[in-house]
Design an enzyme around this catalytic site. Sequence first.
Site, PDB file in Angstrom:
ATOM      1  N   SER A   1     -34.438 -23.642 -18.293  1.00 19.42           N
ATOM      2  CA  SER A   1     -34.441 -22.712 -17.155  1.00 19.42           C
ATOM      3  C   SER A   1     -33.995 -21.296 -17.488  1.00 19.42           C
ATOM      4  O   SER A   1     -34.363 -20.367 -16.794  1.00 19.42           O
ATOM      5  CB  SER A   1     -33.588 -23.264 -16.013  1.00 19.42           C
ATOM      6  OG  SER A   1     -32.220 -23.228 -16.350  1.00 19.42           O
TER       7      SER A   1
ATOM      8  N   LYS B   1     -27.083 -20.150 -14.816  1.00 24.99           N
ATOM      9  CA  LYS B   1     -28.075 -19.391 -14.037  1.00 24.99           C
ATOM     10  C   LYS B   1     -27.656 -17.928 -13.958  1.00 24.99           C
ATOM     11  O   LYS B   1     -26.493 -17.582 -14.155  1.00 24.99           O
ATOM     12  CB  LYS B   1     -28.213 -19.936 -12.612  1.00 24.99           C
ATOM     13  CG  LYS B   1     -28.602 -21.395 -12.520  1.00 24.99           C
ATOM     14  CD  LYS B   1     -30.018 -21.647 -12.964  1.00 24.99           C
ATOM     15  CE  LYS B   1     -30.303 -23.142 -12.903  1.00 24.99           C
ATOM     16  NZ  LYS B   1     -31.503 -23.505 -13.610  1.00 24.99           N
TER      17      LYS B   1
END
Length: 166
Positions: free
Chosen positions: A40, A83
């Site tokens: 990700s 993230k």
Amino acid sequence: MLRGVLGKTFRLAGYTIQYGCIIYCTFEYVGGVFMCFGPSMEPTIQNSDIVFAENLSRHFYGIHRGDIVIVKSPSDPSSNICKRVIGLEGDKILTTSPSDFFKSHSYVPTGHVWLEGDNLQRSTDSRYYGPIPYGLIRGRILFKIWPLSDFGFLRDSPNGHRFSDD
């Protein structure tokens, strides 16, 4: 003789507790080493890269747009996720579905942040979870430790256009 053995045992126990408390406070309030898993955050962070995250920013609300953070996963609290912060409380975020077909706006509520991976096509993030409570943030990543060939501060987001204040 018994007194000497007991004295050494209690002294050892005291040092163990004392150093244990110092180590705990260091990892809880100063920072620690984390391994990031999954695609990700590619190309910024690759699968199994090891990073150093400092924890002082989360205690003093020093998290900013563009920072990469370690967060307790909202879907599995026993694991951490890496993230990038896209929005802070009060921000209006343009959200897209995974197919990039449907677009809408979301507002980040008080006490929350909006997180997305750099690899938008392969990231499970706030587009799925919604805004993330600030309390789930574990730390702000400062630099990459491993692999040694990539040692150093992290590069800017390949999705820099996502930070506009429209």
